[in-house]
Design a protein around this motif. Sequence first.
Motif, mmCIF file in Angstrom:
data_model
loop_
_atom_site.group_PDB
_atom_site.id
_atom_site.type_symbol
_atom_site.label_atom_id
_atom_site.label_comp_id
_atom_site.label_asym_id
_atom_site.label_seq_id
_atom_site.Cartn_x
_atom_site.Cartn_y
_atom_site.Cartn_z
ATOM 1 N N ASP A 118 0.843 -1.191 0.000
ATOM 2 C CA ASP A 118 0.000 0.000 0.000
ATOM 3 C C ASP A 118 0.877 1.239 0.000
ATOM 4 O O ASP A 118 1.921 1.281 0.657
ATOM 5 N N ASN A 119 0.443 2.259 -0.716
ATOM 6 C CA ASN A 119 1.199 3.502 -0.796
ATOM 7 C C ASN A 119 0.910 4.369 0.431
ATOM 8 O O ASN A 119 -0.106 5.074 0.485
ATOM 9 N N GLU A 143 6.757 12.403 -4.656
ATOM 10 C CA GLU A 143 6.595 10.958 -4.738
ATOM 11 C C GLU A 143 7.374 10.458 -5.950
ATOM 12 O O GLU A 143 7.094 10.836 -7.087
ATOM 13 N N TYR A 201 8.760 7.243 -8.269
ATOM 14 C CA TYR A 201 8.565 5.849 -8.642
ATOM 15 C C TYR A 201 9.661 5.437 -9.625
ATOM 16 O O TYR A 201 9.937 6.136 -10.603
ATOM 17 N N ARG A 243 9.484 2.863 -4.521
ATOM 18 C CA ARG A 243 8.738 4.111 -4.285
ATOM 19 C C ARG A 243 9.334 4.824 -3.076
ATOM 20 O O ARG A 243 9.471 4.233 -2.006
ATOM 21 N N TYR A 247 8.574 8.344 -0.893
ATOM 22 C CA TYR A 247 7.573 9.401 -0.690
ATOM 23 C C TYR A 247 8.041 10.300 0.447
ATOM 24 O O TYR A 247 8.455 9.817 1.512
ATOM 25 N N ASN A 297 9.444 1.988 -0.115
ATOM 26 C CA ASN A 297 9.054 0.615 -0.432
ATOM 27 C C ASN A 297 9.846 0.136 -1.630
ATOM 28 O O ASN A 297 10.051 0.890 -2.600
ATOM 29 N N TYR A 329 11.025 -2.117 3.369
ATOM 30 C CA TYR A 329 10.211 -0.916 3.549
ATOM 31 C C TYR A 329 10.512 -0.274 4.889
ATOM 32 O O TYR A 329 11.013 -0.913 5.813
#
Length: 795
Positions: A284-285, A672, A674, A692, A694, A730, A752
């Motif tokens: 999950d973000n 953010e 990616y 990812r 953030y 992550n 993570y």
Amino acid sequence: MPKLSIILILILFSLSKNIYSQKKILQAKSTLENIVIDGKINEEAWKTAPIATDFIMYEPDNGKPISKNKKTEVKILYDNTAIYVSALLYDDEPNKISQELTNRDVFGVSDHFSVSINGYNDGQQDFRFYVSAAGVQMDCLATEDLEDYKWDAIWDSKVSLTDFGWVVEMKIPYAALRFSKAPKQTLGLNFMREIKRDAQKYTWNFVDTKIGSIITQEGVLEGIENIKTPTRLFLIPYTSAYYQQNDYGSDRTLKAGLDIKYGISDAFTLDAILVPDFGQTKFDNAILNLEPFEQQLNENRPFFTEATDLFSKGGLFYSRRIGGTPTTEPTTVVNEKVTEYPSSVNLINAVKVSGRTEKGLGIGFLNAVTEKTFATISNTITGTTRKEVIEPLTNYNVLVFDQRFNQNSSVSFVNTNTTRNGNFRDANVSAILFDLNTKANTYNLYGDFKYSSITGLENYDGYKTALNFAKTSGKYRYLFSGKYISKNYDINDLGIIFVTNYHAAYAEMSYRIINPTKTFNSFKASQNINTDIQNTTGKFQEAWYQINASATTLKNHYLEFRFTLNPLERFDFYEPREYGRYVFKPKSVVGYIQFYSNENKPFHYEVEAAAEKFDEEGRNAYILNGGIKYRFSDKFSLSYNLLYTRKVNDRGWVGFDNTDIIFAERNREIAEHYFTGKYSITNKMTFNLIARYYWSYAENHEFFTLQDNGHLTPNSSYSENKNRNFNSWNLDFSYSWWFAPGSEISVLYRNYALVSSNIVEKNVHTNISNVFDSNLTNILSVSIRYYIDYNSLKK
């Protein structure tokens, strides 16, 4: 002579329209021969099977016949096990056929061929099976509103490249379809061919883009008679091994379980999950959520994503409620603190039954049970601990009846129910939906009535109703919509809704080109107006006017522009976090622009920018998103995306001070990043990387007290530190091998970390260092999933 020419032209035009509007019919041929799916099409049965040909362009130049040098010929055979499809796809430049290797259900830069089958020929739902020139499979359940690629069927396909183009051979078992028990089957059918380098799509039965409905414009498959389908029973055992390590230690876990799929009949299927394991689902973000609402999360668990089209009717089912965060907080007294609070509730089991009768009645039943969950509370003086239930044993249920008629209309009933054991909150929601279309699919009337009932420690009922009318065909289209939602309408036990207690009106008018011009392949422009008025106060929640334009150029670049005007004073009834209070929202204007380059090129980039200017001194917001992707080969590609948001002098809730509601003026930034990579060894074996990072902060520089009229007055006495600095990281690096139909070996390495503080740090390097110096969790897992057909075991 001129009059005669005009008459002849009109006659020819009329004949051509009739040809295009008539449904083509293809006869399937029965066979007893063993059809080997090898992409060679050399069995005797293929030689005498009827041919489907004369494809017509779907886009961009709708209605244009396919050229002779790209001729396409399709045939269908059948036996008691499956439907077999063969396709010869001619190409005058076979060396230019696009064939990127991708994961399953990822189209990529490839030519494609597909077959769409509607088991009831009712114009409502397709089972679509695609295969790329690289041999990658894609499949989906399709309605006019949705293509669900999370649905995965078990079927076989093989492609081969030739000196004249490429060849496709498919075997689609009856177990992958739904159809009636009639001795003579009449199925909806269409084929599609995509030539990627030319950005062209062709269909066998003409699909007129002036008409909003696609599925109703399919052809017909006849000839399948007196089939004796085998038992549809499939066992999917799996085993998973996990090794997890962080600063506090390490842990090893071994899991095993079994999924079952059983065909109750040719139309209905039962799916059951025993001892669920969702350890390898996508992460999950995590975000810095300063909004008054919970973060809505995507569903990544296969059981809740596959074949759930019936359960999505009415928007009452949010599957992340099942096994989600506990719904209550433990009570503590002096000298007590919560030392353990589970972030999720374990799923015990789940089952779903879905299908459709011969008369068009769809029935869906889903039931899931989650276990009793406890929090641990410690006494800070004595050191003793106790446990308190924060989520009882809970049963979740969804029931759907969906009656289709006239090949394009439906009436539905939906009920969701949440029952918690003991003295906890229960909920029940019911809905009636209707979607009515004219015979020619030119006009649409749809609406709903929904009723919710909450019982337990508190009892209240609420309702929502809506009515919409639209013109759905031609170059010029329009939509008018109205809805009313009562104060106590609440579907959040098994659904999700944020805003209630308002009534709204919406109108839209649009124009589009049907065929390419000298400038564009496609073009659409629209204007919309919307008003939301809060029921209790009569104040505007939303009031905006918007114009939109989007286009695809002749070089297949995509452009979009949007301008939104918020010309009236509005009020937010949720940001104050206290019922009955509201805060003023200033007028504003928003500009938005987007550009996507031609994705067929090895180097692809995209840019998206937006800016909002408020009628409040110094307050504005900016969004800049960009991405690049480079395809080094058909096997290997890398991409990077950045999503950046900056809000200057933003205003939002930060806390309470006795009876006062405190707001802050603050600056916010969100970045953010990616990074994704893909290397495909074959069309069934792939390495994937998703990373990812953030970062977001909120820095307050002035505090205010909310007044009863919704406006803010300065508060110089409030001094609590309500700043926020949030970092999240992550990484998923995975290997996937589909070693047999429906069977997969998956190896996943994941790490993570989350870091949150009330000290704002604006140095990027320091933020990245902080998150990697924190308690980074590392997980290595191996999962094996094997698909067993009961009929194979019997043999």
